[in-house]
Design an enzyme around this catalytic site. Structure first.
Site, PDB file in Angstrom:
ATOM      1  N   GLU A  17       4.065  -4.683  -2.360  1.00 19.48           N
ATOM      2  CA  GLU A  17       3.943  -5.834  -1.464  1.00 19.48           C
ATOM      3  C   GLU A  17       3.926  -7.128  -2.281  1.00 19.48           C
ATOM      4  OE1 GLU A  17       1.196  -7.035   2.357  1.00 19.48           O
ATOM      5  OE2 GLU A  17       0.168  -6.339   0.557  1.00 19.48           O
ATOM      6  N   GLU A  37      -7.038  -3.376   8.750  1.00 19.03           N
ATOM      7  CA  GLU A  37      -5.637  -3.794   8.813  1.00 19.03           C
ATOM      8  C   GLU A  37      -5.290  -4.287   7.420  1.00 19.03           C
ATOM      9  OE1 GLU A  37      -2.529  -6.501   9.050  1.00 19.03           O
ATOM     10  OE2 GLU A  37      -4.019  -7.460  10.329  1.00 19.03           O
TER      11      GLU A  37
END
Length: 484
Positions: free
Chosen positions: A387, A255
């Site tokens: 990000e 993840e």
């Protein structure tokens, strides 16, 4: 504090607290004040080897995998009960370690951690196989078995929750675990080691090694005694983890990073949408891989919504995480704060306009940054495409549904996405087209252990939560019995 002993921050190996083999220690810093609060042991390769050997002995000895799924479930239910009984201590540790508002720690981190173990406790006795109909004169059936020793490597932003999302299903399936928490935020992992032991998890089944990624994490990743890696972290490190595990043909659940788009259509209920928008980018001080830092707004309501955000965002309470009224606490560390500053500076160079925020908040020497809204950036801006992992929101207009979907899917990431609309047909239609592991409609961050989540593209692969998570911690064995 609870009577569970975690000081002076020793490693937890084979059911015992121990110092690192070379005596090394590392500091733990309170991000709300920038002050050292304690030290913990810094594991080296020898310590990791001892932890993996302990987990291997426990697995091969059947002290956990040999229990029935129902018995493992009873123990995991007890873990959930102990988390709730010790909620105050866990919330305090998580707030001190990460800088999370104490109210958030109670409502989200501790509550979800208990729910995680409770959910997987219920699934522990449902690991059944199936009988297969074949033309052979034989009885053919399948069964699901645990993999062995699981390396759980977790990040700094949700230490308690993301540990439970790995340790819970691993234990439910009968595996043993070596947990390496983030070096910045190890306290709740050590506390949980004691809770798991108190709940009845046998010695050696869960081991905790605190230390750095390049040393302890790398040693764990490369250890031949590890059968599976469960990793949450950045995409860059995730590539290295996947490549290294791949050399040894170890299965991996990953993840990774995210940069989700939150789409607001012209028919959205703006009052509700504003709440979802703000939650999506300030939740956990923006240190949330499933956060919504990219806001895509229908051009007809773009200026109106920007005006609302300019008024509302500065009113979000930022401050001491110990204050129950605080919504946004500090960044988890100085390096994370500097990264946010660099991206906001870059946004100005790329032609962005600061609508609100855009600077540090000087408070008690902590690592605070004001929630920031930025407009007028092009879609190829680095600030839009990369990000940031902080309380920063970029706002872009769109003219059609197709353009909104194209913009949402235009980054390398695909962990989460959001749709704000009152048109039910549009909600389903757009959700189908978004490249994301989870899509929220008319809210954000609605999470439950029963609902799987995970990424596509550069956001990783595999799923956590839900019964799907158990697939990652088991393998299927086929048995064929001749009836001749």
């Amino acid at each position: 504090m609870s009577p569970i002993e975690i000081e002076p921050g020793r490693l937890f190996v084979g059911g015992r607290w121990r110092e690192a083999a070379d005596g090394a220690r590392t500091e733990v810093v309170d991000p709300s004040r920038g002050a050292v609060v304690t030290t913990v042991a810094e594991a080296g390769a020898a310590d990791v080897d001892a932890a993996v050997r302990s987990a291997r002995e426990a697995f091969d000895g059947g002290t956990w995998s040999g229990l029935s799924g129902r018995e493992r479930g009873r123990i995991l239910h007890r873990v959930a009960e102990l988390i709730r009984e010790n909620a105050d201590e866990l919330a305090q540790l998580e707030s001190l370690d990460v800088g999370k508002p104490i109210s958030l720690c109670h409502a989200v981190d501790v509550t979800n951690a208990a729910n995680d173990y409770e959910h997987f406790a219920a699934l522990a006795h449902s690991l059944d196989g199936s009988v297969r109909n074949t033309p052979m004169n034989a009885l053919a059936y399948t069964k699901r078995e645990p993999l062995g020793v699981v390396a759980a490597i977790t990040p700094f932003n949700f230490p308690l929750i993301l540990a439970g999302s790995k340790i819970g299903p691993a234990l439910a399936a009968g595996n043993t675990v070596v947990h390496k928490p983030a070096d910045e935020t190890p306290l709740s992992a050590l506390y949980m080691a004691g809770l798991l032991q108190r709940a009845g998890v046998p010695d050696g089944v869960v081991n905790v090694v605190t230390g750095t990624g390049p040393v302890a994490g790398e040693a764990l990743l490369r250890h031949r005694g590890v059968d599976k890696v469960a990793f949450t972290g950045s995409t860059a490190i995730g590539r290295h983890v996947a490549a290294t595990a791949g050399e040894a043909l170890k299965p991996v659940t990953m993840e990774l990073g995210g940069n989700a788009a939150n789409i607001v259509f012209e028919d959205a209920d703006l009052e509700k949408a504003v709440g979802a928008i703000i939650k999506a980018f300030v939740f956990n001080t923006g240190q949330f891989c499933m956060g919504g830092p990219r806001l895509l707004v229908a051009r007809s309501v773009h200026s109106t919504l920007l005006g609302i955000l300019a008024e509302a965002v500065p009113g979000v309470p930022v401050g001491d995480p110990r204050d129950p009224g605080t919504v946004v606490g500090p960044m988890a560390g100085e390096k994370h704060l500097k990264k946010v500053e660099e991206y906001v500076d870059l946004a100005c160079k790329e032609g962005g306009r600061i609508v609100c925020g855009g600077e540090r908040l000087d408070l008690d020497g902590g690592f605070y940054y004001k929630p920031t809204v930025i407009a007028d950036l092009s879609n190829d801006s680095r600030v839009v495409q990369e990000e940031i992992f902080g309380p920063v929101l970029t706002v872009q207009p769109f003219d059609s549904e197709d353009e909104a979907v194209a913009l949402a899917n235009s980054t390398p990431y695909g962990l989460a996405s959001g749709v704000q609309t009152t048109n039910l047909a549009r909600a389903h239609r757009v959700a189908d087209r978004l490249q994301a592991g989870i899509v929220w409609v008319n809210d954000w961050a609605m999470l439950d252990p029963a609902v799987p989540f995970g990424g596509v593209k550069d956001s990783g692969y595999g799923r956590e939560y839900g019964p799907e998570a158990l697939d990652a911690y088991t393998r299927v064995k086929s048995v064929v019995v001749s009836l001749d």
